[in-house]
Write a protein that holds these residues in place. Structure first.
Motif, PDB file in Angstrom:
ATOM      1  N   ILE A 180       0.861  -1.191   0.000  1.00  0.00           N
ATOM      2  CA  ILE A 180       0.000   0.000   0.000  1.00  0.00           C
ATOM      3  C   ILE A 180       0.893   1.235   0.000  1.00  0.00           C
ATOM      4  O   ILE A 180       2.094   1.150   0.273  1.00  0.00           O
ATOM      5  N   GLY A 181       0.288   2.369  -0.310  1.00  0.00           N
ATOM      6  CA  GLY A 181       1.067   3.604  -0.356  1.00  0.00           C
ATOM      7  C   GLY A 181       0.151   4.799  -0.407  1.00  0.00           C
ATOM      8  O   GLY A 181      -1.038   4.706  -0.107  1.00  0.00           O
ATOM      9  N   GLU A 182       0.725   5.923  -0.810  1.00  0.00           N
ATOM     10  CA  GLU A 182      -0.030   7.177  -0.816  1.00  0.00           C
ATOM     11  C   GLU A 182      -0.642   7.402  -2.188  1.00  0.00           C
ATOM     12  O   GLU A 182       0.055   7.375  -3.196  1.00  0.00           O
ATOM     13  N   PHE A 183      -1.930   7.632  -2.216  1.00  0.00           N
ATOM     14  CA  PHE A 183      -2.605   7.940  -3.476  1.00  0.00           C
ATOM     15  C   PHE A 183      -3.811   8.816  -3.178  1.00  0.00           C
ATOM     16  O   PHE A 183      -4.816   8.335  -2.668  1.00  0.00           O
ATOM     17  N   ALA A 197       6.429  14.484 -11.227  1.00  0.00           N
ATOM     18  CA  ALA A 197       7.251  15.323 -12.110  1.00  0.00           C
ATOM     19  C   ALA A 197       8.497  14.548 -12.551  1.00  0.00           C
ATOM     20  O   ALA A 197       8.917  14.623 -13.709  1.00  0.00           O
ATOM     21  N   ILE A 198       9.063  13.772 -11.638  1.00  0.00           N
ATOM     22  CA  ILE A 198      10.282  13.019 -11.971  1.00  0.00           C
ATOM     23  C   ILE A 198      10.008  12.000 -13.080  1.00  0.00           C
ATOM     24  O   ILE A 198      10.808  11.833 -13.992  1.00  0.00           O
ATOM     25  N   ASP A 199       8.851  11.321 -13.014  1.00  0.00           N
ATOM     26  CA  ASP A 199       8.638  10.300 -14.056  1.00  0.00           C
ATOM     27  C   ASP A 199       7.716  10.788 -15.184  1.00  0.00           C
ATOM     28  O   ASP A 199       7.180   9.971 -15.941  1.00  0.00           O
ATOM     29  N   GLY A 200       7.570  12.100 -15.290  1.00  0.00           N
ATOM     30  CA  GLY A 200       6.916  12.677 -16.476  1.00  0.00           C
ATOM     31  C   GLY A 200       5.394  12.700 -16.446  1.00  0.00           C
ATOM     32  O   GLY A 200       4.767  13.067 -17.431  1.00  0.00           O
ATOM     33  N   LYS A 201       4.787  12.313 -15.300  1.00  0.00           N
ATOM     34  CA  LYS A 201       3.317  12.357 -15.241  1.00  0.00           C
ATOM     35  C   LYS A 201       2.818  13.796 -15.145  1.00  0.00           C
ATOM     36  O   LYS A 201       1.647  14.065 -15.375  1.00  0.00           O
ATOM     37  N   ARG A 202       3.690  14.697 -14.718  1.00  0.00           N
ATOM     38  CA  ARG A 202       3.383  16.125 -14.818  1.00  0.00           C
ATOM     39  C   ARG A 202       4.668  16.822 -15.259  1.00  0.00           C
ATOM     40  O   ARG A 202       5.765  16.279 -15.090  1.00  0.00           O
ATOM     41  N   SER A 203       4.508  18.020 -15.820  1.00  0.00           N
ATOM     42  CA  SER A 203       5.676  18.617 -16.471  1.00  0.00           C
ATOM     43  C   SER A 203       6.744  19.069 -15.470  1.00  0.00           C
ATOM     44  O   SER A 203       7.933  18.952 -15.743  1.00  0.00           O
ATOM     45  N   ALA A 204       6.311  19.594 -14.326  1.00  0.00           N
ATOM     46  CA  ALA A 204       7.299  20.085 -13.354  1.00  0.00           C
ATOM     47  C   ALA A 204       6.657  20.218 -11.981  1.00  0.00           C
ATOM     48  O   ALA A 204       5.435  20.236 -11.857  1.00  0.00           O
ATOM     49  N   TRP A 319       6.691   2.498  -4.374  1.00  0.00           N
ATOM     50  CA  TRP A 319       5.236   2.384  -4.496  1.00  0.00           C
ATOM     51  C   TRP A 319       4.744   3.098  -5.762  1.00  0.00           C
ATOM     52  O   TRP A 319       3.951   2.561  -6.526  1.00  0.00           O
ATOM     53  N   HIS A 320       5.246   4.287  -5.971  1.00  0.00           N
ATOM     54  CA  HIS A 320       4.844   5.111  -7.105  1.00  0.00           C
ATOM     55  C   HIS A 320       5.100   4.365  -8.425  1.00  0.00           C
ATOM     56  O   HIS A 320       4.268   4.357  -9.323  1.00  0.00           O
ATOM     57  N   GLN A 321       6.238   3.713  -8.512  1.00  0.00           N
ATOM     58  CA  GLN A 321       6.593   3.035  -9.763  1.00  0.00           C
ATOM     59  C   GLN A 321       5.790   1.754  -9.983  1.00  0.00           C
ATOM     60  O   GLN A 321       5.426   1.430 -11.100  1.00  0.00           O
ATOM     61  N   ASN A 322       5.516   1.045  -8.883  1.00  0.00           N
ATOM     62  CA  ASN A 322       4.909  -0.283  -9.049  1.00  0.00           C
ATOM     63  C   ASN A 322       3.393  -0.306  -8.970  1.00  0.00           C
ATOM     64  O   ASN A 322       2.747  -1.095  -9.622  1.00  0.00           O
ATOM     65  N   HIS A 323       2.849   0.549  -8.112  1.00  0.00           N
ATOM     66  CA  HIS A 323       1.421   0.393  -7.821  1.00  0.00           C
ATOM     67  C   HIS A 323       0.619   1.678  -7.867  1.00  0.00           C
ATOM     68  O   HIS A 323      -0.593   1.625  -7.785  1.00  0.00           O
ATOM     69  N   GLY A 324       1.295   2.819  -7.919  1.00  0.00           N
ATOM     70  CA  GLY A 324       0.638   4.095  -7.631  1.00  0.00           C
ATOM     71  C   GLY A 324      -0.657   4.346  -8.368  1.00  0.00           C
ATOM     72  O   GLY A 324      -1.547   5.002  -7.850  1.00  0.00           O
ATOM     73  N   ALA A 325      -0.791   3.833  -9.577  1.00  0.00           N
ATOM     74  CA  ALA A 325      -1.999   4.158 -10.343  1.00  0.00           C
ATOM     75  C   ALA A 325      -3.040   3.061 -10.250  1.00  0.00           C
ATOM     76  O   ALA A 325      -4.074   3.134 -10.901  1.00  0.00           O
ATOM     77  N   HIS A 326      -2.776   2.032  -9.414  1.00  0.00           N
ATOM     78  CA  HIS A 326      -3.625   0.847  -9.492  1.00  0.00           C
ATOM     79  C   HIS A 326      -4.803   0.838  -8.535  1.00  0.00           C
ATOM     80  O   HIS A 326      -5.640  -0.043  -8.603  1.00  0.00           O
TER      81      HIS A 326
END
Ligand code: UFG
Length: 329
Positions: A180-183, A197-204, A319-326
């Protein structure tokens, strides 16, 4: 097994609390209206869908599970929204907590661990907050939380409810095991926005103000790892189980990080560029908010060992990389 009713157990902090409760041998029963929480985050015990404003539903859940204590996380918590629509905040937070306390007392459940906030203190720039700092909230969110603290105190005097109240501020990181994580939807918090921002989901990432009176011009906050935070809640529960008196504890690390320091550490941990825009100050932001935790370490034996910025960013990033959008409702 001892059952604990966890309001807001589908939310960020509540779901992590359920995980540590389950591993400590409790049965955490989540009570959540899924207004800001996620059904997928309820993985460590039963789920009861319900709203704190629905007293009949609360009575039913207390009768079904006969919890020995309540951990109360459920609340509306976006400061900006609380200023635009105070009625909704007072109804949900204060009205909801009143229903919860009445239902608990009616069911004979007289132990509560409550999630309060340093937002009850208001603006004390530059001061390290502790349990004795005067509470002068400057936003409706903080005002509702202070009112609930008072209400819990009154229920203590009248009905023998014993409570542990935790005041905390910036909670960060995620379950190191990645379950689990923050969403949040919408997201407003610094670290998840930065990871986007780091993985490009938002510009900055926009830095809200670079002209504050701090060493690097940006605001300073005290960040606590969510796992350390919820472990304090289990210690608070044991405090009540040991028959001890109601107590308030601040949960911080006593040391602050500026926004620029958080950005630098995130770049280091992720080994990526952090795209940054220097923006205006955000209304309502205090310059520096750092909370001590001497009482919690001395009296509860709390050790916030995971609360280094490196560990918080690394766990949030995993968490962000593996599950964040799930997560889904
Ligand atoms: N910040 C930025 N850019 C962003 C987001 C945040 O520069 O895009 C800065 C803020 O100005 C602040 C710091 O990062 O200096 C932390 O901001 P957060 O929004 O992550 O956290 P806050 O300290 O504002 O909010 C905290 C909790 C809330 C709680 C509130 C109570 O995270 O949940 O305090 O006042 F409601």
């Amino acid at each position: 097994m001892t059952t604990i009713l966890v309001t807001g157990g589908a939310g960020y902090i509540g779901s992590h609390a359920c995980k540590v409760l389950a591993s400590a041998g409790y049965t955490p029963v989540t009570y959540d209206n899924l207004g800001t929480g996620w059904r997928d985050a309820v993985r460590f015990g039963p789920f009861e869908h319900g709203d704190l404003l629905d007293r009949a539903r609360l009575d039913e859940v207390f009768a079904t599970w006969r919890p020995s204590a309540v951990m109360h996380f459920a609340a509306l918590s976006l400061v900006g929204d609380s200023m635009k629509d105070p009625a909704t905040f007072w109804r949900a937070n204060v009205g909801g907590s009143l229903n919860l306390l009445e239902a608990a007392v009616a069911a004979g459940c007289r132990k509560i661990v409550f999630s309060s906030t340093c937002a009850t203190y208001g603006d004390h720039d530059g001061v390290i907050l502790d349990e004795n700092t005067p509470q002068q909230p400057i936003n409706a969110y903080g005002a509702t939380k202070r009112a609930i603290e008072d209400m819990i105190g009154n229920f203590g005097q009248a009905h023998g409810v014993r409570s542990v109240i935790f005041r905390y501020f910036n909670v960060a990181g995620a379950d190191p095991e990645g379950e689990i994580g923050e969403f949040h939807q919408p997201e407003t918090h610094l670290i998840p926005l930065m990871l986007d921002a780091i993985d490009g989901k938002r510009s900055a990432l926009t830095i809200f103000g670079t002209d504050y009176d701090t060493p690097d011009g940006t605001c300073i906050r005290d960040y606590v790892h969510v796992m350390d935070l919820v472990e304090a809640h289990v210690l608070g529960l044991k405090w009540l189980e040991d028959g001890k008196a109601s107590r308030v504890f601040c949960l911080g690390t006593g040391s602050g990080f500026s926004v620029r320091e958080v950005i630098a550490e995130s770049g280091r941990v992720t080994n990526r560029e952090v795209p940054v825009i220097e923006g205006d100050r955000r209304p309502g932001d205090a310059v520096q908010l750092v909370s001590g935790s001497r009482r919690a370490t001395e009296e509860l034996g709390w050790r916030p060992e995971r609360s280094t910025m490196g560990a918080m960013v690394a766990d949030a990033w995993r968490w962000h990389q593996n599950h964040g959008a799930h997560f889904r409702e």
